[in-house]
Design an enzyme around this catalytic site. Structure first.
Site, short mmCIF file in Angstrom:
data_model
loop_
_atom_site.label_atom_id
_atom_site.label_comp_id
_atom_site.label_asym_id
_atom_site.label_seq_id
_atom_site.Cartn_x
_atom_site.Cartn_y
_atom_site.Cartn_z
N THR A 13 -48.12 -33.99 17.92
CA THR A 13 -47.52 -33.66 19.21
C THR A 13 -46.01 -33.45 19.07
O THR A 13 -45.30 -33.34 20.07
CB THR A 13 -47.78 -34.78 20.24
OG1 THR A 13 -47.31 -36.01 19.66
CG2 THR A 13 -49.24 -34.92 20.57
N ALA A 255 -38.35 -42.22 18.15
CA ALA A 255 -39.34 -41.57 19.00
C ALA A 255 -39.29 -40.07 18.75
O ALA A 255 -38.27 -39.54 18.29
CB ALA A 255 -39.05 -41.86 20.47
N LYS A 256 -40.39 -39.39 19.07
CA LYS A 256 -40.46 -37.95 18.80
C LYS A 256 -39.39 -37.18 19.59
O LYS A 256 -38.99 -36.11 19.20
CB LYS A 256 -41.86 -37.43 19.15
CG LYS A 256 -42.85 -37.74 18.03
CD LYS A 256 -44.23 -37.21 18.32
CE LYS A 256 -45.15 -37.57 17.16
NZ LYS A 256 -46.54 -37.74 17.54
N ARG A 257 -38.95 -37.79 20.70
CA ARG A 257 -37.96 -37.06 21.50
C ARG A 257 -36.57 -37.05 20.84
O ARG A 257 -35.73 -36.23 21.18
CB ARG A 257 -37.87 -37.64 22.92
CG ARG A 257 -37.51 -39.08 22.95
CD ARG A 257 -37.46 -39.67 24.35
NE ARG A 257 -37.17 -41.08 24.25
CZ ARG A 257 -38.06 -42.02 24.05
NH1 ARG A 257 -39.33 -41.69 23.95
NH2 ARG A 257 -37.72 -43.28 23.93
#
Ligand code: GLU
Length: 288
Positions: A13, A255-257
């Site tokens: 994702t 985090a991916k963000r």
């Protein structure tokens, strides 16, 4: 230790970051130290959020860091039939019920309730659709009303005769009593996602013969529910190691963000794979 098999199971994702590299390393290193095998699995059941380019990036980034794994890599999106069969198995045991509640109606009901028990993922489902009569259920299904399938956890525990379930925390070398009821009646399938993470991960660990699940501390609570699904579906229970989460200098989880901290971004800045692996190894607590 005989026949050790571990796995790293990212969801495509977004791009992997240092925290993922650390998690992959914990599983890889555990397998290496015990003469075992390390598998990679792509958890791409969420057709809305997962993207093929992120899957390709996972392969490329992990290979760049020096990880290797046997082919073919299991991709969950190709095994929906397996997860569907497991749902039928649970249905045949009378453990699933259709839930017609919307997110909004659940929130409303919780807001109106005097007490709202909370679990690891927030307030528990209050159980409105568990109480529907068979006639109403059939009528609403017949009308084609949109619904999710929930696991009736109380009934599931009853079916197991109230005998407590256990799983082994390999890190501490202790047996833990499973408390799957902390999640309430979880959703195991929805129209737009015909299986849930919990069901797919539990089945895959069994199918792939995973002996030791080495994964982040953030998934420790989920293990309680996975243990219940194993008991209901007749699956093996691996030993579980939950590693601490790698944090940045401020103690914040990656985090991916945090786009600037993806492995891609670090590589583009000229950071070497060796430097990243040094960081990963030094942040690591050694597993027994
Ligand atoms: N796919 C999950 C994630 O990316 C990990 C699943 C697991 O290790 O059990 O968070």
């Amino acid at each position: 230790m005989d026949g050790v098999i571990t796995r790293f199971a990212p969801s495509p994702t977004g791009y992997l970051h240092l925290g993922h590299a650390y998690s992959a390393w914990c599983a890889f290193d555990f397998a290496q130290r015990h003469g075992g095998r390390f598998l990679l699995r792509i958890e791409d059941i969420d057709t809305v959020r997962c993207r093929p380019e992120y899957t390709e990036a996972i392969f490329a980034d992990l290979a760049w860091l020096g990880f290797y794994w046997p082919e073919p890599v299991r991709q969950q999106s190709q095994h929906m039939v397996t997860y569907g069969d497991a749902l039928v198995q649970l249905q045949d045991l009378g453990l699933l019920y259709p839930c017609f509640c919307t997110r909004k109606s659940i929130q409303q009901e919780i807001a109106n309730a005097n007490r709202a028990p909370h679990g690891p993922d927030g307030p528990l489902y209050p159980g409105r659709c568990r109480a529907l009569s068979m006639a109403e259920r059939m009528e609403r299904l017949h009308e084609g009303q949109s619904h999710a399938l929930r696991l009736d956890v109380g009934r599931a525990l009853e079916l197991l005769g109230g005998v407590p379930l256990h799983w082994v925390d390999g890190e501490q070398g202790v047996e833990i009593t499973a408390t799957p009821e902390i999640f309430g009646d979880v959703v195991l399938a929805r129209k737009e996602s015909p299986t849930s993470y919990h069901l797919a991960v539990t089945l895959d660990d069994h199918v792939q013969g995973i002996s030791h699940v080495v994964r982040g501390e953030d998934l420790r609570q989920a293990t309680h529910l996975h243990r219940l699904l194993q008991a209901l579906l007749g699956l093996r229970t691996p030993i579980y190691h939950h590693h601490p989460l790698l944090t940045d200098e401020q103690g914040k989880r990656y985090a991916k963000r945090d786009k600037s901290l993806t492995l891609r971004a670090l590589r583009a800045e000229g950071v070497s794979a060796e430097a990243i692996m040094q960081r990963v190894r030094s942040g690591a607590t050694l597993l027994a």
